[in-house]
Design a protein around this motif. Sequence first.
Motif, PDB file in Angstrom:
ATOM      1  N   VAL A  97     -35.944 -18.829  -5.773  1.00  0.00           N
ATOM      2  CA  VAL A  97     -35.303 -19.897  -5.005  1.00  0.00           C
ATOM      3  C   VAL A  97     -35.992 -21.213  -5.338  1.00  0.00           C
ATOM      4  O   VAL A  97     -37.228 -21.295  -5.343  1.00  0.00           O
ATOM      5  CB  VAL A  97     -35.418 -19.631  -3.488  1.00  0.00           C
ATOM      6  CG1 VAL A  97     -34.813 -20.783  -2.680  1.00  0.00           C
ATOM      7  CG2 VAL A  97     -34.753 -18.313  -3.118  1.00  0.00           C
ATOM      8  N   ILE A 122     -31.353 -13.551   1.240  1.00  0.00           N
ATOM      9  CA  ILE A 122     -31.502 -14.997   1.439  1.00  0.00           C
ATOM     10  C   ILE A 122     -30.845 -15.444   2.738  1.00  0.00           C
ATOM     11  O   ILE A 122     -31.380 -16.288   3.465  1.00  0.00           O
ATOM     12  CB  ILE A 122     -30.954 -15.758   0.216  1.00  0.00           C
ATOM     13  CG1 ILE A 122     -31.950 -15.600  -0.941  1.00  0.00           C
ATOM     14  CG2 ILE A 122     -30.715 -17.238   0.518  1.00  0.00           C
ATOM     15  CD1 ILE A 122     -31.464 -16.076  -2.269  1.00  0.00           C
ATOM     16  N   CYS A 167     -39.730 -19.988  -3.344  1.00  0.00           N
ATOM     17  CA  CYS A 167     -40.162 -18.595  -3.151  1.00  0.00           C
ATOM     18  C   CYS A 167     -39.436 -17.691  -4.139  1.00  0.00           C
ATOM     19  O   CYS A 167     -38.464 -18.095  -4.785  1.00  0.00           O
ATOM     20  CB  CYS A 167     -39.919 -18.138  -1.709  1.00  0.00           C
ATOM     21  SG  CYS A 167     -38.188 -17.992  -1.247  1.00  0.00           S
ATOM     22  N   ILE A 192     -41.102 -10.905  -0.506  1.00  0.00           N
ATOM     23  CA  ILE A 192     -40.884 -12.340  -0.649  1.00  0.00           C
ATOM     24  C   ILE A 192     -42.247 -12.981  -0.864  1.00  0.00           C
ATOM     25  O   ILE A 192     -43.156 -12.808  -0.057  1.00  0.00           O
ATOM     26  CB  ILE A 192     -40.228 -12.954   0.609  1.00  0.00           C
ATOM     27  CG1 ILE A 192     -38.964 -12.182   1.006  1.00  0.00           C
ATOM     28  CG2 ILE A 192     -39.934 -14.438   0.384  1.00  0.00           C
ATOM     29  CD1 ILE A 192     -37.896 -12.139  -0.041  1.00  0.00           C
ATOM     30  N   LEU A 235     -33.277 -14.612   5.464  1.00  0.00           N
ATOM     31  CA  LEU A 235     -34.391 -15.566   5.459  1.00  0.00           C
ATOM     32  C   LEU A 235     -33.976 -16.886   6.088  1.00  0.00           C
ATOM     33  O   LEU A 235     -34.718 -17.486   6.878  1.00  0.00           O
ATOM     34  CB  LEU A 235     -34.877 -15.814   4.033  1.00  0.00           C
ATOM     35  CG  LEU A 235     -35.555 -14.658   3.300  1.00  0.00           C
ATOM     36  CD1 LEU A 235     -35.867 -15.058   1.862  1.00  0.00           C
ATOM     37  CD2 LEU A 235     -36.816 -14.218   4.020  1.00  0.00           C
ATOM     38  N   ASP A 236     -32.783 -17.359   5.751  1.00  0.00           N
ATOM     39  CA  ASP A 236     -32.286 -18.619   6.287  1.00  0.00           C
ATOM     40  C   ASP A 236     -32.195 -18.557   7.814  1.00  0.00           C
ATOM     41  O   ASP A 236     -32.529 -19.513   8.509  1.00  0.00           O
ATOM     42  CB  ASP A 236     -30.920 -18.910   5.673  1.00  0.00           C
ATOM     43  CG  ASP A 236     -30.552 -20.377   5.772  1.00  0.00           C
ATOM     44  OD1 ASP A 236     -31.171 -21.183   5.072  1.00  0.00           O
ATOM     45  OD2 ASP A 236     -29.655 -20.710   6.554  1.00  0.00           O
ATOM     46  N   PHE A 283     -40.056 -19.799   2.118  1.00  0.00           N
ATOM     47  CA  PHE A 283     -38.634 -20.112   2.028  1.00  0.00           C
ATOM     48  C   PHE A 283     -38.270 -21.498   2.559  1.00  0.00           C
ATOM     49  O   PHE A 283     -37.448 -22.192   1.935  1.00  0.00           O
ATOM     50  CB  PHE A 283     -37.806 -19.032   2.740  1.00  0.00           C
ATOM     51  CG  PHE A 283     -36.333 -19.292   2.673  1.00  0.00           C
ATOM     52  CD1 PHE A 283     -35.610 -19.024   1.514  1.00  0.00           C
ATOM     53  CD2 PHE A 283     -35.648 -19.832   3.762  1.00  0.00           C
ATOM     54  CE1 PHE A 283     -34.252 -19.292   1.441  1.00  0.00           C
ATOM     55  CE2 PHE A 283     -34.297 -20.097   3.691  1.00  0.00           C
ATOM     56  CZ  PHE A 283     -33.596 -19.822   2.531  1.00  0.00           C
ATOM     57  N   ARG A 322     -38.081 -24.016   0.079  1.00  0.00           N
ATOM     58  CA  ARG A 322     -37.199 -23.643  -1.031  1.00  0.00           C
ATOM     59  C   ARG A 322     -38.027 -23.402  -2.292  1.00  0.00           C
ATOM     60  O   ARG A 322     -37.673 -23.823  -3.386  1.00  0.00           O
ATOM     61  CB  ARG A 322     -36.142 -24.723  -1.292  1.00  0.00           C
ATOM     62  CG  ARG A 322     -35.275 -25.032  -0.080  1.00  0.00           C
ATOM     63  CD  ARG A 322     -34.426 -23.834   0.338  1.00  0.00           C
ATOM     64  NE  ARG A 322     -33.608 -24.165   1.491  1.00  0.00           N
ATOM     65  CZ  ARG A 322     -33.928 -23.884   2.760  1.00  0.00           C
ATOM     66  NH1 ARG A 322     -35.067 -23.258   3.020  1.00  0.00           N
ATOM     67  NH2 ARG A 322     -33.122 -24.206   3.748  1.00  0.00           N
TER      68      ARG A 322
END
Length: 202
Positions: free
Chosen positions: A156, A189, A143, A134, A192-193, A138, A141
């Motif tokens: 993203v 994702i 990345c 990555i 990551l969130d 993130f 928003r």
Amino acid sequence: MMPVISKMYCSSSQMVLGVRRRPHVVNGGGLVVTDCSAQRVVFKVDGCGIHGTKEQLILRDGEGDALLLMRRKGGMIEALSIYKKWKGYSMNYEGSRTLVFSLKEPNSCFVRNNGIRISIEPRAASNKGWDFEIRGYFPDRNCSIVDIRGNVIAQVGVNKEVEKLMETKDLYNVVVKPGMDQAFVFGVIAVLDYIYGESTYC
């Protein structure tokens, strides 16, 4: 094509997919992923839910069938530092699971250049010990997921007009390059969130 979960989720063309966060009261929160061109739901990510397990996420297809189970494993010690690792398991219609990727959490979520690396399982013959990374941050928003050669396989981003209107990053988009496994991308994702703690998961 580069299937990780299945070649069913690899497209010959670039895909732009919209991501929306669900409120916590709906299946424990999570994400809804929509194909922007066809306006149809392609993936959903369930958080803990009432009967769910903390630090566990499920990626489902548009019909609600489970594709990927992501679990956080803690307490690993490497180079005198403790880190947590996520493991992603593909799930078939019989309920059996196969490990398909692992992702090592950063020691700190506040360091912007803290590269997160992902390994495909079983391990490929990579001399770096990882397959994807990555790049970017993130929570902004902004990345990319890049492969070992530095090629961007997914990006993203946020539509600036939507961001101004909504004053939130609960809506964003992901551009997935041709041939890349979209189910794998959204499994990453979802993790990551969760890691960055801005999600509606419990």
